[in-house]
Design a protein around this motif. Sequence first.
Motif, PDB file in Angstrom:
ATOM      1  N   ALA A  55      31.406  33.368  -9.178  1.00  0.00           N
ATOM      2  CA  ALA A  55      30.397  34.198  -8.514  1.00  0.00           C
ATOM      3  C   ALA A  55      30.554  34.237  -7.002  1.00  0.00           C
ATOM      4  O   ALA A  55      29.944  35.073  -6.350  1.00  0.00           O
ATOM      5  N   ALA A  56      31.365  33.344  -6.454  1.00  0.00           N
ATOM      6  CA  ALA A  56      31.559  33.335  -5.000  1.00  0.00           C
ATOM      7  C   ALA A  56      32.608  34.357  -4.565  1.00  0.00           C
ATOM      8  O   ALA A  56      33.011  34.345  -3.396  1.00  0.00           O
ATOM      9  N   ARG A  68      25.944  31.022   4.091  1.00  0.00           N
ATOM     10  CA  ARG A  68      25.268  31.784   3.037  1.00  0.00           C
ATOM     11  C   ARG A  68      25.316  31.031   1.706  1.00  0.00           C
ATOM     12  O   ARG A  68      24.326  30.963   0.972  1.00  0.00           O
ATOM     13  N   PHE A  69      26.470  30.463   1.396  1.00  0.00           N
ATOM     14  CA  PHE A  69      26.606  29.696   0.153  1.00  0.00           C
ATOM     15  C   PHE A  69      25.649  28.512   0.157  1.00  0.00           C
ATOM     16  O   PHE A  69      24.957  28.254  -0.844  1.00  0.00           O
ATOM     17  N   GLY A 150      36.120  24.923   1.329  1.00  0.00           N
ATOM     18  CA  GLY A 150      37.254  25.784   1.018  1.00  0.00           C
ATOM     19  C   GLY A 150      36.949  27.258   1.017  1.00  0.00           C
ATOM     20  O   GLY A 150      37.830  28.070   0.697  1.00  0.00           O
ATOM     21  N   LEU A 151      35.734  27.644   1.375  1.00  0.00           N
ATOM     22  CA  LEU A 151      35.360  29.061   1.307  1.00  0.00           C
ATOM     23  C   LEU A 151      36.076  29.927   2.336  1.00  0.00           C
ATOM     24  O   LEU A 151      36.062  31.156   2.213  1.00  0.00           O
ATOM     25  N   GLY A 152      36.682  29.316   3.331  1.00  0.00           N
ATOM     26  CA  GLY A 152      37.444  30.102   4.286  1.00  0.00           C
ATOM     27  C   GLY A 152      38.773  30.579   3.728  1.00  0.00           C
ATOM     28  O   GLY A 152      39.453  31.395   4.354  1.00  0.00           O
ATOM     29  N   LEU A 153      39.139  30.092   2.545  1.00  0.00           N
ATOM     30  CA  LEU A 153      40.406  30.446   1.920  1.00  0.00           C
ATOM     31  C   LEU A 153      40.201  31.551   0.887  1.00  0.00           C
ATOM     32  O   LEU A 153      39.085  31.998   0.638  1.00  0.00           O
ATOM     33  N   GLY A 352      27.965  42.900  -2.603  1.00  0.00           N
ATOM     34  CA  GLY A 352      28.141  42.307  -3.926  1.00  0.00           C
ATOM     35  C   GLY A 352      27.830  40.832  -4.001  1.00  0.00           C
ATOM     36  O   GLY A 352      27.919  40.231  -5.048  1.00  0.00           O
ATOM     37  N   ALA A 353      27.446  40.206  -2.883  1.00  0.00           N
ATOM     38  CA  ALA A 353      27.189  38.775  -2.905  1.00  0.00           C
ATOM     39  C   ALA A 353      25.893  38.490  -3.616  1.00  0.00           C
ATOM     40  O   ALA A 353      24.916  39.198  -3.469  1.00  0.00           O
ATOM     41  N   ALA A 354      25.885  37.432  -4.379  1.00  0.00           N
ATOM     42  CA  ALA A 354      24.684  37.012  -5.095  1.00  0.00           C
ATOM     43  C   ALA A 354      24.704  35.512  -5.233  1.00  0.00           C
ATOM     44  O   ALA A 354      25.744  34.899  -5.219  1.00  0.00           O
ATOM     45  N   ALA A 355      23.531  34.940  -5.379  1.00  0.00           N
ATOM     46  CA  ALA A 355      23.446  33.498  -5.604  1.00  0.00           C
ATOM     47  C   ALA A 355      23.844  33.200  -7.025  1.00  0.00           C
ATOM     48  O   ALA A 355      23.235  33.702  -7.960  1.00  0.00           O
TER      49      ALA A 355
END
Length: 358
Positions: A55-56, A68-69, A150-153, A352-355
């Motif tokens: 979902a990320a 945001r995450f 690791g979200l920057g990748l 499109g981002a969602a929790a």
Amino acid sequence: MRAFAALLVVIHHAQHEAATLAGRIGAAFVPGAWLPWPAGVDVFFVISGFIIVHAAGPLYGRPGARARFAAHRIARLVPLYWLVTGLYLALGLAAPALLSGEGGPPDGARVLASFLFWPMARPDGAVLPLYGLGWTLNYEMAFYALFALGLGLSRRGAAAWLVAALALLVLVGRLVPSPPVPLVFWSDPIILEFALGAGLALARAEGARLGTLPRLALAGAGLLALAAAPAEPALRLLAWGLPAALLVAAAVLGRDRPEPVRGRLAAGLLAGAERLGDASYALYLLHPFVLRATREALLRTGLAPSLGPWPSLILMVLLTLPAALLVHRFVERPLTRLVRARLDPPTRPLKGAAAPEG
């Protein structure tokens, strides 16, 4: 799958309550050992690893993704857990016998550690938070923290980082002499179940799909492996984690547009399972209160002897379901929306981002 995982844990604790009820009315009760009921937690961990990585998708490599995450994860897990922990603490202070099994009343440090998801040993030596079920959330929060780094990748890079970080954490816990309590806790191999779920998410993102028969075979193999697994395995990751991964793989590696379920009964059951899955977090956190209250009500009204342990157990389990659905709708969801609105970074929403509903 979330409903299935939660129900395994509910049945596990319901059998304990039924055994207590049987002892107080002088009835015989043999718990059912068809499945290792605590393995519902392992299914949850694999699901969580899958959902977070899957979902990320809109967040990878984007500015502000980590903030945001973190905001979405805090809004999803913290409010209800803090509410339940506060309720448990209040009940324990009002009736100290409720916490008698912990070796003494909690001190301020333990209360603070419980609210901050920090592993800390109780007076009896068990590494559990004030509200015992929160031990799984101590793992979840550590998993989220590692994943956020690791979200920057790219998705591949983030998944590779996550698997490497989890494996390194397990290794360090084995190599460090006399490790501190938090490291002992977080380096348990059970954390690699998140990596199994992450691997399934990456496989799906790379286009892996299975037909109906292979997925049924995976599900059957997972259930059989769980049924054959020992009640207290030496290595939980292999005995319960791998079968859990087979079950989750059967659920998530299907076609993008599955055919609609035919028949009103089947469609109704599926819809009910989906709603219960959405409420699985509330079900997990609240079911001990419902089970205990139902057990005491049956004993004090004199209904327990006439019902017997197994009908009482079924009633206890059934009553947890509407309780979870109601709390999910009227407490958990409003709290999540409120906290997310307060914590979400004040930037333009990512398309499109969602929790993720972990």
